[in-house]
Design a protein around this motif. Structure first.
Motif, mmCIF file in Angstrom:
data_model
loop_
_atom_site.group_PDB
_atom_site.id
_atom_site.type_symbol
_atom_site.label_atom_id
_atom_site.label_comp_id
_atom_site.label_asym_id
_atom_site.label_seq_id
_atom_site.Cartn_x
_atom_site.Cartn_y
_atom_site.Cartn_z
ATOM 1 N N HIS A 1 1.081 -0.659 0.088
ATOM 2 C CA HIS A 1 0.027 -0.128 0.023
ATOM 3 C C HIS A 1 1.205 1.492 -0.522
ATOM 4 N N LEU A 2 2.474 1.784 -0.750
ATOM 5 C CA LEU A 2 3.030 2.312 -0.546
ATOM 6 C C LEU A 2 2.453 3.559 -1.778
ATOM 7 N N SER A 3 2.539 4.417 -0.763
ATOM 8 C CA SER A 3 1.980 5.691 -1.837
ATOM 9 C C SER A 3 3.119 6.525 -1.903
ATOM 10 N N GLY A 4 2.461 7.885 -2.403
ATOM 11 C CA GLY A 4 3.472 8.644 -2.920
ATOM 12 C C GLY A 4 3.980 8.814 -4.519
ATOM 13 N N ILE A 5 5.029 9.622 -4.789
ATOM 14 C CA ILE A 5 5.336 9.362 -5.886
ATOM 15 C C ILE A 5 7.462 8.816 -5.972
ATOM 16 N N ILE A 6 7.681 7.871 -6.808
ATOM 17 C CA ILE A 6 8.945 7.326 -6.837
ATOM 18 C C ILE A 6 9.934 8.168 -6.899
ATOM 19 N N PRO A 7 10.221 8.130 -5.781
ATOM 20 C CA PRO A 7 11.863 9.559 -5.952
ATOM 21 C C PRO A 7 12.527 9.393 -6.520
ATOM 22 N N THR A 8 12.900 10.418 -6.757
ATOM 23 C CA THR A 8 13.915 10.487 -8.475
ATOM 24 C C THR A 8 15.486 10.226 -7.767
ATOM 25 N N THR A 9 16.145 9.968 -6.776
ATOM 26 C CA THR A 9 17.288 9.417 -6.627
ATOM 27 C C THR A 9 17.063 7.811 -6.991
ATOM 28 N N TYR A 10 15.890 7.369 -7.461
ATOM 29 C CA TYR A 10 16.349 5.754 -8.083
ATOM 30 C C TYR A 10 17.658 6.290 -9.172
ATOM 31 N N GLU A 11 17.722 7.858 -10.530
ATOM 32 C CA GLU A 11 18.197 7.995 -10.514
ATOM 33 C C GLU A 11 19.604 7.482 -9.989
ATOM 34 N N GLU A 12 20.072 7.694 -9.467
ATOM 35 C CA GLU A 12 21.493 7.447 -8.651
ATOM 36 C C GLU A 12 21.525 5.916 -8.888
ATOM 37 N N MET A 13 20.967 4.996 -9.111
ATOM 38 C CA MET A 13 21.183 3.566 -8.857
ATOM 39 C C MET A 13 21.297 2.782 -9.638
ATOM 40 N N ARG A 14 22.287 3.309 -10.323
ATOM 41 C CA ARG A 14 23.156 2.660 -11.829
ATOM 42 C C ARG A 14 23.235 0.598 -11.568
ATOM 43 N N GLY A 15 23.258 0.354 -11.124
ATOM 44 C CA GLY A 15 23.198 -1.122 -10.871
ATOM 45 C C GLY A 15 21.701 -1.946 -10.778
ATOM 46 N N LEU A 16 20.472 -1.029 -10.730
ATOM 47 C CA LEU A 16 19.223 -1.305 -10.661
ATOM 48 C C LEU A 16 19.466 -1.986 -11.936
ATOM 49 N N LEU A 17 19.047 -3.649 -12.186
ATOM 50 C CA LEU A 17 18.462 -4.619 -13.093
ATOM 51 C C LEU A 17 16.919 -4.898 -13.302
ATOM 52 N N HIS A 18 16.309 -4.385 -12.364
ATOM 53 C CA HIS A 18 15.024 -5.409 -12.490
ATOM 54 C C HIS A 18 13.737 -4.363 -11.018
ATOM 55 N N VAL A 19 13.240 -4.023 -11.738
ATOM 56 C CA VAL A 19 12.140 -3.857 -10.315
ATOM 57 C C VAL A 19 10.808 -3.783 -10.080
ATOM 58 N N ASP A 20 10.071 -3.588 -9.358
ATOM 59 C CA ASP A 20 8.746 -4.172 -10.159
ATOM 60 C C ASP A 20 8.219 -3.339 -8.445
ATOM 61 N N VAL A 21 6.883 -2.268 -8.672
ATOM 62 C CA VAL A 21 6.154 -1.572 -7.557
ATOM 63 C C VAL A 21 5.081 -1.839 -7.994
ATOM 64 N N SER A 22 4.306 -2.884 -8.895
ATOM 65 C CA SER A 22 2.837 -2.732 -9.131
ATOM 66 C C SER A 22 1.822 -3.081 -8.575
ATOM 67 N N TYR A 23 1.090 -2.642 -7.638
ATOM 68 C CA TYR A 23 -0.127 -3.308 -6.935
ATOM 69 C C TYR A 23 0.260 -2.397 -5.581
ATOM 70 N N ASN A 24 0.563 -1.159 -6.087
ATOM 71 C CA ASN A 24 0.333 -0.472 -4.646
ATOM 72 C C ASN A 24 -0.499 0.979 -4.784
ATOM 73 N N GLU A 25 0.002 2.552 -4.256
ATOM 74 C CA GLU A 25 -0.677 3.678 -4.782
ATOM 75 C C GLU A 25 0.195 4.921 -5.378
ATOM 76 N N LEU A 26 0.724 4.284 -5.722
ATOM 77 C CA LEU A 26 2.062 5.374 -6.368
ATOM 78 C C LEU A 26 1.390 6.171 -6.928
ATOM 79 N N HIS A 27 2.271 7.947 -7.848
ATOM 80 C CA HIS A 27 1.833 8.367 -9.019
ATOM 81 C C HIS A 27 3.076 9.259 -9.092
#
Length: 707
Positions: free
Chosen positions: A648-674
């Motif tokens: 039930h995570l909400s709010g925006i996805i932090p822009t600081t993710y852009e600093e995570m150069r090693g991230l290959l796979h992500v799944d944030v489905s079924y939350n309340e993000l916008h």
């Protein structure tokens, strides 16, 4: 009469003068040798000089020869009747220095020089050839470097030469062929290169030749067949190539032949069957092919035969059953096929039989139970089938029984630990069923046990005991049931305990906290209930912990912060609830895998969790986490896979993710993000399924993600 008396007096006087002259010469020689020894001593390290305290300084020799110090009384020095040094034995005397200050020319009578087991370094001086009467030279286990001086070949009286365990390099001098009196030649444990010189075959007196653990290459010279007095030939751990030639079978005096760890190929020559005095034959870790010659069965004196780690194929010859003195027979890691011959059971002296990693099939011969001296039986990774004959493991001396990865069926023999000596027992991935024998429950000698991947059954609290010497046990993927006994807390040397994939129920006993040497603990995929005991926090050596796939409830104990060596933690698919401990992540500096998915965790994600900078995979999916994703997540620079879906995570996805150069796979489905998804490759390349069912995520190009 007077003339006769005068003649006698003259004779006596001449004799006296001769003796006086000899004594005077020997005294002078003794002084010269003592002076040379003291000069060498002064070139050695201060610590070495203190160890040679008996080597005392000389007074003024020219003033009074009679008061010179006698080196024959010094530590490690022996002299002949004339007072000249003939023997120096300074083995393991802590000498540090070089031989460049040693005056070889000053010791014309030296016959025995042993400087082994010291810390002498630099090159071996070519002046060593001045020791013309030397018969024994041992420089073993020092730090000599450079090339072997060919001038050593001038020492025609040498019978024993040992330069082993140094840092010598370059070729073996061809001039060594001149040392016709040599009986022992030890050059092993150096960095010698090039080929074995043909001239070695001129050493007709040679009985022991050891050139092992070098970088020698090329073929084994066929001319070695001329060494008819050779009793021991060690050439192992080099880079020798080509085939084993038939001529080696002419060395009738051989008792040891070791050609292992080279690049030899082709068949084993049948002529080796002529070596009737051979007791040790090592040909392992080469590229030998073809079948084992029947003629090897003629080696009646053989005690050890190791042909392992080659490309040998075909059936195991029945003639090996004639080797009645063999104690060790290793044929593992080849391509042998067919069945295990019954004739092997004639080898009553056998203590170790290694047939692992071949293509053998069929049953274990029943008569194996008669091998009363057998200590180690390795049959893993074959295609063997059928039941294990009763009596296997019944040997009073049985130490290791490895039957893993075959097709065995039936129950385990009751006698599996009858002798009480069994330490290593492995039956991984077979079809064994039924109960664990009582003898195994009482087998306190056990050190390593692998029963995983079978169909064994029984109440796990009853069929196992307390094992004071046990280091690792894996009971995973069987049909054990019942509860985990508190007795496991008495196996205090336990480093790995695995019970995954059974039908175990009940609670985790708090006594598990007594196993403070545990590195790996796996209770996953069972029916365990209740809370995670706080006593697990005592297991500070733990690196891997699996509790997933159970019915555990309650919270993560705060004591988990003590598990500072943890690298892998999976407690997914349970019924854990409430918030994560605020300090979670505080002490997990080594953690690289964390899976808390499929639980009932709620509230916000702890900020400290984002400080796990070594974490490569984080799965918090299928929980009830609320609040925003902390911007501090960018600290997790090692993160490659992140799953926050179905919360039930909400709010925006932090822009600081852009600093995570090693991230290959992500799944944030079924939350309340916008809002916008970050400009990060993992998000931009993510499939729609990994972003869907939120409140309105979109890319910068205004492509909306389906809600």
């Amino acid at each position: 009469m007077a003339a006769s008396t005068f003649k006698k007096v003259c004779t006596l006087l001449s004799f006296f003068l001769f003796v006086h002259h000899v004594v005077l010469l020997s005294t002078v020689a003794s002084v010269a040798e003592a002076t040379a020894l003291l000069k060498w001593k002064n070139t050695l390290s201060n610590e070495t000089q203190s160890r040679l305290h008996s080597w005392t300084s000389l007074p003024n020799a020219s003033a009074n020869l009679n008061h010179s110090t006698d080196p024959c009384t010094w530590f490690g020095i022996s002299c002949n009747p004339a007072g000249s040094v003939v023997r120096m034995n300074l083995t393991r005397s802590g000498l540090q220095g070089t031989l460049h200050g040693f005056s070889f020319l000053s010791f014309p009578n030296l016959a025995y020089l042993d400087l082994s087991g010291n810390a002498l370094f630099r090159d071996i001086p070519h002046q060593s050839s001045y020791l013309s009467k030397l018969i024994y030279l041992d420089l073993y286990f020092n730090q000599f470097s450079g090339k072997i001086p060919p001038e050593i070949s001038c020492l025609n009286s040498l019978t024993i030469l040992s330069l082993s365990k140094n840092r010598l390099e370059g070729p073996i001098p061809t001039s060594f062929g001149n040392l016709r009196n040599l009986t022992y030649l030890y050059l092993w444990g150096n960095k010698l290169s090039n080929s074995i010189p043909e001239e070695i075959s001129h050493l007709n007196s040679l009985a022991f030749l050891d050139l092992s653990e070098n970088h020698l290459e090329g073929p084994i010279p066929t001319s070695l067949e001329n060494l008819r007095n050779l009793a021991s030939l060690n050439l192992f751990q080099n880079q020798l190539s080509g085939s084993i030639h038939e001529e080696l079978g002419h060395l009738n005096s051989l008792t040891l032949l070791d050609l292992s760890q080279n690049h030899l190929e082709g068949p084993i020559p049948t002529s080796l069957g002529n070596l009737r005095n051979l007791t040790l034959l090592y040909l392992w870790k080469n590229k030998l092919s073809g079948s084992i010659p029947e003629e090897l069965g003629h080696l009646n004196s053989l005690v050890l035969l190791d042909l392992s780690d080659n490309l040998l194929e075909g059936p195991i010859p029945t003639s090996l059953g004639n080797l009645r003195n063999v104690t060790v027979l290793n044929l593992f890691q080849n391509q042998f096929s067919g069945s295990i011959p019954e004739e092997i059971c004639r080898l009553n002296s056998l203590t170790t039989l290694g047939l692992a990693e071949n293509q053998l099939q069929g049953p274990i011969p029943r008569s194996f139970a008669n091998l009363s001296n057998l200590q180690n039986l390795y049959l893993r990774k074959n295609r063997l089938s059928g039941p294990i004959p009763q009596g296997i493991g019944g040997s009073i001396n049985m130490v290791s029984l490895q039957l893993s990865e075959n097709q065995f069926t039936g129950s385990l023999p009751e006698s599996i630990c009858h002798g009480g000596s069994l330490q290593h027992f492995s039956i991984i991935n077979n079809g064994f069923r039924g109960r664990v024998p009582q003898s195994l429950k009482n087998c306190t000698s056990l050190v390593r046990v692998f029963l995983n991947g079978n169909k064994l059954t029984g109440d796990i609290s009853q069929v196992f005991g307390a094992y004071p010497n046990l280091f690792i046990i894996d009971l995973s993927h069987n049909h054990f049931y019942g509860t985990i006994s508190s007795n496991w807390g008495r196996s205090l040397k336990l480093g790995t305990l695995k019970m995954s994939g059974n039908n175990i129920s009940g609670r985790i006993p708090p006594e598990i906290g007594n196993n403070i040497q545990l590195h790996v603990l796996d209770f996953s995929l069972n029916h365990i209930v209740g809370a995670i005991p706080k006593e697990i926090g005592k297991l500070t050596s733990l690196t891997k912990l699996w509790l997933n796939g159970n019915h555990l409830s309650g919270v993560i104990p705060i004591e988990f912060e003590s598990l500072t060596n943890l690298e892998f933690l999976d407690i997914s698919s349970n019924k854990l609830f409430k918030s994560l401990p605020r300090n979670l992540g505080n002490g997990f500096s080594k953690l690289n895998y964390l899976n808390l998915s499929h639980n009932n965790f709620s509230e916000e994600l702890p900020i400290l969790l984002m400080s796990l900078f070594h974490l490569s995979k984080l799965d918090l999916s299928y929980n009830s986490f609320t609040g925003e994703i902390p911007s501090e997540i960018s600290k997790m620079q090692s993160l490659e896979k992140l799953n926050l879906s179905h919360n039930h995570l909400s709010g925006i996805i932090p822009t600081t993710y852009e600093e995570m150069r090693g991230l290959l796979h992500v799944d944030v489905s079924y939350n309340e993000l916008h809002g916008l998804i970050p400009n990060n490759k993992a998000f931009l390349d993510a499939p729609l399924e990994a972003l869907q069912d939120n409140k309105g995520l979109c890319e910068e190009r205004k492509i909306e993600i389906p809600n």
